[in-house]
Scaffold this motif. Structure first.
Motif, PDB file in Angstrom:
ATOM      1  N   ALA A 295       0.811  -1.212   0.000  1.00 31.80           N
ATOM      2  CA  ALA A 295       0.000   0.000   0.000  1.00 31.80           C
ATOM      3  C   ALA A 295       0.847   1.266   0.000  1.00 31.80           C
ATOM      4  O   ALA A 295       0.349   2.362   0.185  1.00 31.80           O
ATOM      5  CB  ALA A 295      -0.930   0.002   1.200  1.00 31.80           C
ATOM      6  N   SER A 296       2.131   1.091  -0.185  1.00 32.05           N
ATOM      7  CA  SER A 296       3.010   2.261  -0.265  1.00 32.05           C
ATOM      8  C   SER A 296       2.799   3.257   0.863  1.00 32.05           C
ATOM      9  O   SER A 296       2.293   4.360   0.670  1.00 32.05           O
ATOM     10  CB  SER A 296       2.820   2.970  -1.596  1.00 32.05           C
ATOM     11  OG  SER A 296       3.764   4.014  -1.686  1.00 32.05           O
ATOM     12  N   PHE A 297       3.189   2.880   2.019  1.00 31.95           N
ATOM     13  CA  PHE A 297       3.061   3.776   3.163  1.00 31.95           C
ATOM     14  C   PHE A 297       3.969   4.979   3.036  1.00 31.95           C
ATOM     15  O   PHE A 297       3.666   6.050   3.546  1.00 31.95           O
ATOM     16  CB  PHE A 297       3.366   3.015   4.446  1.00 31.95           C
ATOM     17  CG  PHE A 297       2.414   1.893   4.674  1.00 31.95           C
ATOM     18  CD1 PHE A 297       1.053   2.092   4.506  1.00 31.95           C
ATOM     19  CD2 PHE A 297       2.862   0.635   5.031  1.00 31.95           C
ATOM     20  CE1 PHE A 297       0.157   1.053   4.696  1.00 31.95           C
ATOM     21  CE2 PHE A 297       1.972  -0.400   5.219  1.00 31.95           C
ATOM     22  CZ  PHE A 297       0.616  -0.185   5.056  1.00 31.95           C
ATOM     23  N   PHE A 298       5.041   4.758   2.362  1.00 32.98           N
ATOM     24  CA  PHE A 298       5.948   5.873   2.107  1.00 32.98           C
ATOM     25  C   PHE A 298       5.195   6.993   1.398  1.00 32.98           C
ATOM     26  O   PHE A 298       5.205   8.146   1.835  1.00 32.98           O
ATOM     27  CB  PHE A 298       7.115   5.380   1.245  1.00 32.98           C
ATOM     28  CG  PHE A 298       8.227   6.361   1.099  1.00 32.98           C
ATOM     29  CD1 PHE A 298       9.316   6.316   1.960  1.00 32.98           C
ATOM     30  CD2 PHE A 298       8.197   7.329   0.107  1.00 32.98           C
ATOM     31  CE1 PHE A 298      10.360   7.223   1.828  1.00 32.98           C
ATOM     32  CE2 PHE A 298       9.236   8.243  -0.030  1.00 32.98           C
ATOM     33  CZ  PHE A 298      10.319   8.183   0.839  1.00 32.98           C
ATOM     34  N   GLU A 299       4.515   6.639   0.347  1.00 30.80           N
ATOM     35  CA  GLU A 299       3.741   7.627  -0.403  1.00 30.80           C
ATOM     36  C   GLU A 299       2.628   8.232   0.437  1.00 30.80           C
ATOM     37  O   GLU A 299       2.321   9.414   0.344  1.00 30.80           O
ATOM     38  CB  GLU A 299       3.131   6.983  -1.645  1.00 30.80           C
ATOM     39  CG  GLU A 299       4.110   6.747  -2.768  1.00 30.80           C
ATOM     40  CD  GLU A 299       4.830   8.029  -3.165  1.00 30.80           C
ATOM     41  OE1 GLU A 299       4.190   9.095  -3.180  1.00 30.80           O
ATOM     42  OE2 GLU A 299       6.034   7.959  -3.438  1.00 30.80           O
TER      43      GLU A 299
END
Lengths: 332, 332
Positions: A295-299
Motif C-alpha cells: 500500500a506504499s506507506f511511504f507515499e
DNA sequence: CCGATTAATGTACGCGCGTACATTTTCTCA
DNA sequence: TGAGAAAATGTACGCGCGTACATTAATCGG
C-alpha cells in the motif's frame, strides 16, 4: 553578532538580514561582502529568533501513538510513513518534530499550534473515539493545517490520506479465487478502525454472490499472536471444508496464522491459500513467503505531509495498492 | 495577549510570566487569578518566544542516516532506538527533532547548535569516515552535548553508547558449541564498522584454541540479500564438513542464509546450527525461528539521550545483551 | 506601634531577527 | 545633463517572552 558582521561589511544590519533571508534586492557586490564577513566571523542566523520574527516555527509535527515495549502496531508501517513524511519535509525546508502521544491522554493537538511549536501536524494512528474526533474537528474549524492517515472521520474527509484498502482486499480475494481457492475466509482486525471495515468490504466485493453473505470470518486484533491464537479455529474450518483459504487484514495476523497452521500440519500454498496485507518486511521471511498487498506507506506519509504543509490542499484520491504474489497463495 | 491576561488579573506582565514559568514566589491568590484570566482568554505562552528568551531550543536532535527506498539498515533497529530516545526526551520535557542526513553530504552537526535548532544531538549510524570523525571531534571540543551509538571512535569514547556486541557474539558461539555444533563459521558484515569487528572477536573468544585461527568466515553486508547470496558458499562448507554451523553478525544475513540453505536442502537446527544478532522482529517469523542476541536498542537509545541531555555525563558501561534461543540453533 | 527584614510585585530591557517605511543611490531617457 | 523612476540601503520597531533590579507590601521582633 549580526552587528559585527554589518560593521565588517560596512552595511546596516538590515542588509545583513536581507542577504540571509534570500535576497530581496541586494547588490551582488554587497552580498558577497556580507557573506565574506559572516564567513570570517562564523556568523549564522539564529533560527529561533527567525522563527519568532516570522511567526513560523518551521516545524511539522508528527504524532505517533504511544508504543509500549510490546509493539502494538507494525514498526514497518510507521517507519515507512515517517520516511515519506521526512522526504516531503526536507523538500519544503521544514523540520520534523516527533511527538509520542502518551498512553491514554488526549493529543491536545490544538495546543501545539497555539504554542507555535508546529505549523502543521500529521496524526498517525488517531484514536477513533469521540473525544479525538472532536478535537480534530475543532482543529479543522480553526483552520489549522493537518492531516491524518488511513482512517476516516465524518466531516474530515479532506484531511484524510489513505490507500485504497478496499481495492487491496478485493485484489487479494480475487487472486485467491483465481488460484482455485473457492472458499476464502476473512481474518478481521478490531472493528473500530475504519480501514478494518474497508478491508472486509473489499474482500466481499470479490466474492461471488452466493458467498457474499455466507463466508467465514475470524476475529483478530492485528497482532501476530492473535493470528496464532486463531489457528485452531482456522484449522477446523479447513478440516470441515468450510474454508480453503484466508485473506487476513494484515500481514502480522497472516503470519501468525501461517505459523499456527503449520504446527497443525497445514502448509500454506499446499493445503490452503493465504494472503496478508501491508507487504511488510516480514512477508518475505516466512516459509512459504506471504502473498500480500503493498500500500506504499511511504507515499501515504508523503501525501499527508504535503497536505499538512498546505502544498496539496486537495485530498489526493486514494493511493494505489498492489498485489504482491508470493508462495503462500499459489496452489501447488 | 499576555498584556490582556495581566490586565484582567490586575497584575503586571512579569507576574503572568512568573506564574507560567513555574513559580518563583507568587502568592497563591494572585496565581489563581492569573490562571483564571489566562483560562478565559485562552492564553498559552508562546514556546518560540520562550526559547528565544531562554536561549534554549528545547529540542533534542536525532540524525538518521538517509534511507533510500531499499531499506539499508534494519527498520527495527532504528525504530526501537527512537522509542528509547523519545521516552527519555519526554521525561525531560524536550522535543525530538528528526533529521534525515542526506545521502553523501556531511552532517554539519555543529551548525545545528549554532543555529540554536537543538540543545543536544544524537547521531544514529554515523558514517565511519575521517570527515565525519573530525566533525564529531570538533563538536566535542566545542563542548556540545551529543552522543552516538554502537560505534567506536578514538578520542570520543565518552560519547559512545553501545551494547556489548562482543559478549553477544560470544554467547552465540558458546551456545552453538554447547549444542554440539563444533565447527561454527562466522558471517561478517562490512569491515569498516567498529561493531562488526567486535562481533567477530566475541565469536572467536568462545572458540577453543585450535579453532581460533582456523574457523571459516563469510563476508556479507548486513542485508538479507547478501545472506542469500552466501548460501552456495555456505552449502559447500557444510558439505565438505568444514563448518556445521553459522553465527551471523546480524539477523538479516542469518535469515537470508537460512532461506538460501533451505533451497539447497539444508534445514537449520536439523542439518546445521544458526544464530543471528539483534533479535529483530523477523527472527520469530522464519521457519525455523531464529536464535538471536537481544541487545536492547530501546535502552541504547535511552542512554544516548541521557548523555545528549547531559543527564548522564558518565558514559554507561556497555549495555547488556541476551541470548534468545529459538529453533535454528537447537540440535534436533 | 515602628523600624528592619523578607516576600511579592512592577519596571525596563534584551533575546536576535524581519520588515514597513524613509532615505539615498543608481539608472533611464529625453 | 537632469528630472523622475527604480533599485539599494538604512532606520526603527515589534515579535512574545524572561529576568535583573527597583519598588511596594507583608511580617516580625521588641
Amino acid at each position: 553578532m549580526r552587528k559585527l558582521v554589518a560593521e565588517m561589511a560596512g552595511v546596516s544590519e538590515a542588509t545583513v538580514s536581507r542577504v540571509f533571508s534570500g535576497s530581496d534586492t541586494v547588490k551582488e557586490n554587497t552580498r558577497s561582502k556580507v557573506l565574506k564577513a559572516a564567513q570570517e566571523l562564523g556568523y549564522v542566523p539564529n533560527e529561533l529568533a527567525r522563527q519568532l520574527a516570522r511567526k513560523k516555527s518551521g516545524n511539522l509535527g508528527v504524532i505517533l501513538p504511544y508504543v509500549p515495549k510490546a509493539r502494538l502496531f507494525s514498526t514497518y508501517y510507521f517507519y515507512e510513513m515517517l520516511g515519506g513524511i521526512s522526504e516531503a519535509a526536507q523538500e519544503h525546508g521544514v523540520n520534523l518534530l516527533l511527538l509520542h502521544r502518551k498512553p491514554d491522554e488526549n493529543g491536545n493537538y490544538e495546543l501545539l499550534f497555539r504554542q507555535q511549536k508546529v505549523d502543521g501536524l500529521i496524526v498517525l494512528g488517531a484514536r477513533e473515539v469521540t473525544e479525538e474526533r472532536e478535537e480534530l474537528l475543532q482543529m479543522d474549524a480553526e483552520g489549522r493545517p493537518f492531516a491524518f492517515v488511513n482512517q476516516r472521520m465524518d466531516g474530515l474527509e479532506h484531511r484524510a490520506v489513505e490507500a485504497d484498502h478496499r481495492r487491496g482486499s478485493f485484489l487479494a480475494c480475487a487472486h485467491l479465487l483465481e488460484q482455485g481457492w473457492d472458499k476464502p475466509a476473512f481474518v478481521k482486525g478490531p472493528g473500530d478502525f475504519s480501514n478494518t471495515l474497508d478491508r472486509l468490504e473489499g474482500f466481499r466485493d470479490a466474492l461471488p454472490d452466493e458467498l457474499k453473505t455466507s463466508h467465514a470470518e475470524l476475529q483478530g486484533n492485528y497482532s501476530r499472536t492473535s493470528g496464532l491464537a486463531l489457528a485452531e479455529e482456522a484449522a477446523s474450518l479447513l478440516r470441515s471444508g468450510i474454508a480453503d483459504a484466508f485473506a487476513a487484514a494484515n500481514d502480522r495476523m497472516a503470519i501468525g496464522l501461517l505459523q499456527g497452521l503449520k504446527q497443525r500440519g497445514f502448509e500454506a500454498g499446499q493445503d490452503y491459500g493465504l494472503t496478508g496485507f501491508d507487504d511488510s518486511d516480514g512477508a518475505r521471511l516466512t516459509d512459504p513467503a506471504l502473498t500480500s498487498i503493498a500500500a506504499s506507506f511511504f507515499e501515504t506519509g508523503r501525501e499527508a505531509a504535503l497536505i499538512a504543509l498546505k502544498v496539496n490542499s486537495t485530498p489526493a484520491a486514494k493511493l494505489p495498492v498492489q498485489l504482491v504474489v508470493r508462495e503462500s497463495s499459489l496452489r501447488g
